[in-house]
Design a protein around this motif. Structure first.
Motif, short mmCIF file in Angstrom:
data_model
loop_
_atom_site.label_atom_id
_atom_site.label_comp_id
_atom_site.label_asym_id
_atom_site.label_seq_id
_atom_site.Cartn_x
_atom_site.Cartn_y
_atom_site.Cartn_z
N PHE A 274 0.74 -1.39 0.06
CA PHE A 274 -0.05 0.15 -0.04
C PHE A 274 0.85 1.24 0.03
CE2 PHE A 274 -1.82 3.48 2.40
CZ PHE A 274 -2.93 3.72 1.73
N HIS A 275 0.73 2.31 -0.73
CA HIS A 275 1.30 3.57 -1.02
C HIS A 275 0.34 4.62 -0.70
CE1 HIS A 275 5.03 1.45 -2.49
NE2 HIS A 275 4.20 0.84 -3.24
N ASN A 276 0.65 5.38 0.13
CA ASN A 276 -0.18 6.59 0.60
C ASN A 276 0.08 7.53 -0.43
OD1 ASN A 276 -2.32 7.87 1.87
ND2 ASN A 276 -0.96 8.66 3.72
N PRO A 277 -1.07 8.08 -1.30
CA PRO A 277 -0.51 9.04 -2.21
C PRO A 277 -0.09 10.31 -1.80
CG PRO A 277 -3.07 8.55 -2.00
CD PRO A 277 -2.33 7.56 -1.17
N PRO A 278 0.66 10.91 -2.36
CA PRO A 278 1.54 12.20 -1.49
C PRO A 278 0.50 13.35 -1.78
CG PRO A 278 2.32 11.71 -3.43
CD PRO A 278 1.60 10.51 -3.36
N ALA A 279 0.46 13.94 -0.87
CA ALA A 279 -0.40 15.46 -0.84
C ALA A 279 0.40 16.38 0.18
CB ALA A 279 -1.71 15.05 -0.10
N PHE B 26 8.96 20.16 -1.53
CA PHE B 26 8.11 19.05 -1.57
C PHE B 26 8.02 18.24 -2.71
CE2 PHE B 26 4.01 16.78 -1.74
CZ PHE B 26 3.89 15.98 -0.52
N LEU B 27 7.78 18.80 -3.95
CA LEU B 27 7.70 18.21 -5.01
C LEU B 27 8.98 17.63 -5.49
CD1 LEU B 27 4.98 20.21 -6.80
CD2 LEU B 27 4.53 18.32 -5.74
N LYS B 28 10.12 18.50 -5.41
CA LYS B 28 11.46 17.83 -5.78
C LYS B 28 11.89 16.88 -5.01
CE LYS B 28 12.39 22.44 -7.70
NZ LYS B 28 13.28 23.81 -7.39
N GLN B 29 11.59 16.74 -3.70
CA GLN B 29 12.20 15.85 -3.08
C GLN B 29 11.63 14.41 -3.31
OE1 GLN B 29 11.18 16.70 0.96
NE2 GLN B 29 13.05 18.25 1.26
N ARG B 30 10.25 14.46 -3.86
CA ARG B 30 9.47 13.33 -4.47
C ARG B 30 9.39 13.10 -6.05
NH1 ARG B 30 8.10 15.21 0.12
NH2 ARG B 30 7.03 13.89 1.78
N ASP B 31 10.41 14.03 -6.44
CA ASP B 31 10.46 13.73 -8.03
C ASP B 31 9.15 13.63 -8.87
OD1 ASP B 31 11.79 13.81 -10.33
OD2 ASP B 31 12.13 11.72 -10.25
N ALA B 32 8.19 14.85 -8.44
CA ALA B 32 6.92 14.96 -8.67
C ALA B 32 6.54 16.20 -9.11
CB ALA B 32 5.94 14.36 -7.65
N VAL B 33 5.47 16.35 -9.89
CA VAL B 33 4.66 17.46 -10.18
C VAL B 33 3.31 17.55 -9.70
CG1 VAL B 33 6.18 18.06 -12.07
CG2 VAL B 33 4.15 16.77 -12.41
N PHE C 162 -2.88 23.15 -13.88
CA PHE C 162 -1.75 23.31 -14.86
C PHE C 162 -2.08 22.25 -16.02
CE2 PHE C 162 0.19 24.05 -10.57
CZ PHE C 162 0.55 25.36 -10.78
N ARG C 163 -1.51 22.54 -17.07
CA ARG C 163 -1.82 21.70 -18.37
C ARG C 163 -1.17 20.51 -18.32
NH1 ARG C 163 -4.61 24.16 -22.33
NH2 ARG C 163 -3.51 22.96 -24.00
N HIS C 164 0.19 20.60 -17.88
CA HIS C 164 1.18 19.35 -17.75
C HIS C 164 1.95 19.10 -16.51
CE1 HIS C 164 1.07 18.03 -21.78
NE2 HIS C 164 0.98 19.34 -22.55
N GLY C 165 1.53 19.68 -15.39
CA GLY C 165 2.00 19.49 -14.15
C GLY C 165 3.07 20.43 -13.97
N ASN C 166 3.33 21.04 -12.79
CA ASN C 166 4.34 21.87 -12.44
C ASN C 166 4.86 21.92 -11.17
OD1 ASN C 166 5.19 24.99 -11.93
ND2 ASN C 166 4.79 24.78 -14.18
N ARG C 167 6.08 22.36 -11.03
CA ARG C 167 6.74 22.45 -9.50
C ARG C 167 7.41 23.79 -9.54
NH1 ARG C 167 10.85 17.42 -9.47
NH2 ARG C 167 12.26 18.00 -11.03
N ASP C 168 7.14 24.65 -10.29
CA ASP C 168 8.11 25.91 -10.31
C ASP C 168 7.33 26.95 -9.41
OD1 ASP C 168 9.49 28.19 -10.67
OD2 ASP C 168 9.28 28.32 -12.95
N ALA C 169 7.91 27.34 -8.34
CA ALA C 169 7.37 28.22 -7.41
C ALA C 169 6.87 29.72 -8.01
CB ALA C 169 8.31 28.12 -6.00
N ASP C 170 7.75 30.03 -8.83
CA ASP C 170 7.56 31.27 -9.29
C ASP C 170 6.64 31.60 -10.34
OD1 ASP C 170 10.00 32.41 -8.01
OD2 ASP C 170 11.54 31.97 -9.62
N HIS C 171 6.33 30.48 -10.94
CA HIS C 171 5.28 30.32 -12.08
C HIS C 171 4.07 30.19 -11.20
CE1 HIS C 171 2.87 29.22 -15.41
NE2 HIS C 171 2.60 28.28 -14.85
N ILE D 25 -1.01 14.90 -7.46
CA ILE D 25 0.30 14.67 -7.62
C ILE D 25 0.58 13.73 -8.93
CG2 ILE D 25 2.46 14.43 -6.68
CD1 ILE D 25 1.11 16.61 -5.62
N ALA D 26 1.54 13.88 -9.81
CA ALA D 26 2.04 12.84 -10.79
C ALA D 26 3.58 12.70 -10.93
CB ALA D 26 1.31 13.54 -12.16
N PRO D 27 3.89 11.93 -11.33
CA PRO D 27 5.53 11.66 -11.60
C PRO D 27 6.12 12.94 -12.40
CG PRO D 27 4.31 9.53 -11.74
CD PRO D 27 3.18 10.69 -11.76
#
Length: 496
Positions: free
Chosen positions: A255-260, A291-298, A320-329, A357-359
């Motif tokens: 079982f994997h708890n989905p990240p949030a 948080f997203l960079k540590q989990r390699d996610a967007v 976001f159309r394709h996922g994002n992890r840019d704080a400035d954006h 959250i997505a990879p």
């Protein structure tokens, strides 16, 4: 079964606590937390009263689970509603809620991840947790067991916890209500031997045949020849016994708890100006990106809650159309939304939430590229995100390929991105509202024929040969010849 468990408790003395080993690769040890009253506790009712959960089976409602107070009045699972109420007139009946039970197990599994990285929900009404590698961290099996029990009780669920070297053995003990520990695999035969064969959950016919031969307990089965058991009762019985002793591996899914992400900041006072409380939002966005960079996610979407005094929070949503992890954006989009959204009251706190959250998928680039592209795809997607969040999710449309070969129906407007990209012959962006007739001597063909035959299923069939041509004015044409009817030439589109 309850009486059997009580009798077995007198025969089976709990094993010693599993010591904290110093081995670099500790042996596997499984903990099973079984929740016998999950169907009632998931309904959030007082299980100290006479209550029962109803379930309809084969068109007839019957009792699925009953509380201890109801059992003392003679009510048992499987009874009809009328019989149960005749025995206990004060019995409260509620319909069973499987969705609530599933959600409760997932919540408990999330708590289990605080004790071990390996938790399984493959078995009904219980958690299977591998704890062999975690004993040193928690100070031994007794301490871990008590901490897990306290966490389950705090969540409102009462577990029966058993520990054994194999997952099937731990599940068997907990299912019988035996709160005990077996520390070594060599102790499994002697510890499990007094258990009744009914606990193996075999089919009724097999249990009757075994009972007629005088086999009542597991120790009786282990005394019989294996070849004879396999011939008379099938290989499934041997596989079940070997799984208990660890002679055959048991396949379980983790079982994997989905990240949030969820973080908040309280403001020192009530603020009404954006520039005063926006730095707190910037801090949350920086934590979100980390948080997203540590989990390699967007993140596919985020939500910002502005809390007010004695008023419901104001929620702003971004997608976001394709996922994002840019704080400035993210901050640029949030600032634009905040500037366009009037505040109903002063702000006393801010909260940033993201549960979609997505990879992370890095952009493909050439290993031997001399210079980077002038405008990357991420910059283009950032512009589209800004337009979409400014105008609305469905205001920004794009062309998407439809599953139809007829040119009039091969494209459609679509608000979502499509990842399907297939190689296709050249197509013009400008299609005429209706094909126009052409004379055969007014153009020159530049390409071989592309035959399209489709639409027979909706009585709008087409059967044509398409070409790229050029007329006397130098225009590049997309034209076709009908293969049925008048077999004439028609202009269907123009290339730019």
């Amino acid at each position: 079964m309850a009486a059997t468990a009580l009798a077995l408790n007198r025969q089976l003395s709990p094993g010693p606590a599993v010591p904290v080993g110093a081995s670099k690769s500790p042996a596997k040890l499984w903990l099973c937390a079984y929740f016998p009253a999950l169907a009632l506790e998931a309904l959030k009712i007082d299980t100290a009263q006479a209550v029962a959960a109803l379930e309809t089976s084969k068109g007839w409602p019957g009792l699925y689970a009953v509380s201890t107070a109801a059992r003392q009045a003679g009510v048992e699972p499987g009874m009809s509603q009328s019989a149960a109420q005749a025995l206990c007139p004060t019995l409260s009946l509620l319909p069973r809620n499987p969705q609530a039970e599933k959600a409760a197990l997932q919540q408990l599994a999330g708590n289990g991840l605080n004790f071990s990285p390996w938790v399984s929900l493959d078995r009904p009404d219980c958690l299977l947790i591998e704890i062999g590698s975690c004993l040193k961290l928690f100070g031994g099996s007794d301490r871990l067991k008590q901490d897990l029990r306290d966490a389950c009780l705090a969540a409102g669920y009462s577990p029966v916890i058993a520990i054994a070297p194999t997952a099937p053995a731990a599940e068997l003990l907990a299912g019988l209500g035996l709160d005990m520990q077996i520390g070594a695999r060599a102790e499994l035969r002697s510890a499990l031997g007094p258990l009744p064969i009914a606990a193996l959950a075999l089919d009724g016919k097999t249990l009757d045949r075994l009972g007629n031969t005088g086999v009542r307990y597991l120790v009786d089965l282990w005394r019989l020849p294996r070849d004879g058991l396999a011939r008379r009762y099938g290989s499934g019985l041997l596989q079940r016994l070997d799984g208990l002793l660890g002679l055959q591996p048991t396949a379980l899914s983790a079982f994997h708890n989905p990240p949030a992400f969820a973080a908040s900041r309280e403001l020192p006072t009530e603020l009404t100006r954006l520039e005063h409380f926006f730095p707190a939002i910037a801090q949350l966005a920086a934590a979100w990106a980390e948080f997203l960079k540590q989990r390699d996610a967007v993140a596919l979407a985020v939500a910002l809650d502005l809390h007010h005094y004695r008023r419901p929070p104001t929620r702003l949503k971004l997608s976001f159309r394709h996922g994002n992890r840019d704080a400035d954006h993210c901050l640029a989009l949030l600032r634009e939304k905040l500037e366009r959204s009037p505040l109903p009251a002063p702000v006393i706190g801010v909260e940033l939430l993201s549960d979609k959250i997505a990879p992370y998928q890095p952009a493909a680039c050439s290993l031997f590229a001399d210079e980077p592209a002038a405008e990357t795809d991420s910059e283009w997607q950032a512009t589209l995100d800004q337009l979409q969040n400014r105008l609305g999710h469905h205001a920004l449309q794009r062309f998407a390929v439809a599953a139809d070969h007829r040119p009039e129906r091969a494209h459609q407007g679509n608000a979502a991105e499509t990842e399907t990209r297939t190689a296709a012959p050249p197509r013009p962006l400008w299609l005429l509202p209706a094909p126009e007739p052409l004379s055969g001597d007014s153009f020159t063909l530049l390409s071989p024929a592309e035959r399209i035959e489709s639409g027979w299923w909706d009585n709008q069939a087409v059967r044509r040969d398409y070409f790229i041509g050029q007329d006397r004015l130098g225009r590049k044409l997309w034209l076709f010849r009908e293969l049925s009817g008048d077999r004439g030439w028609y202009l269907h589109g123009l290339f730019g």
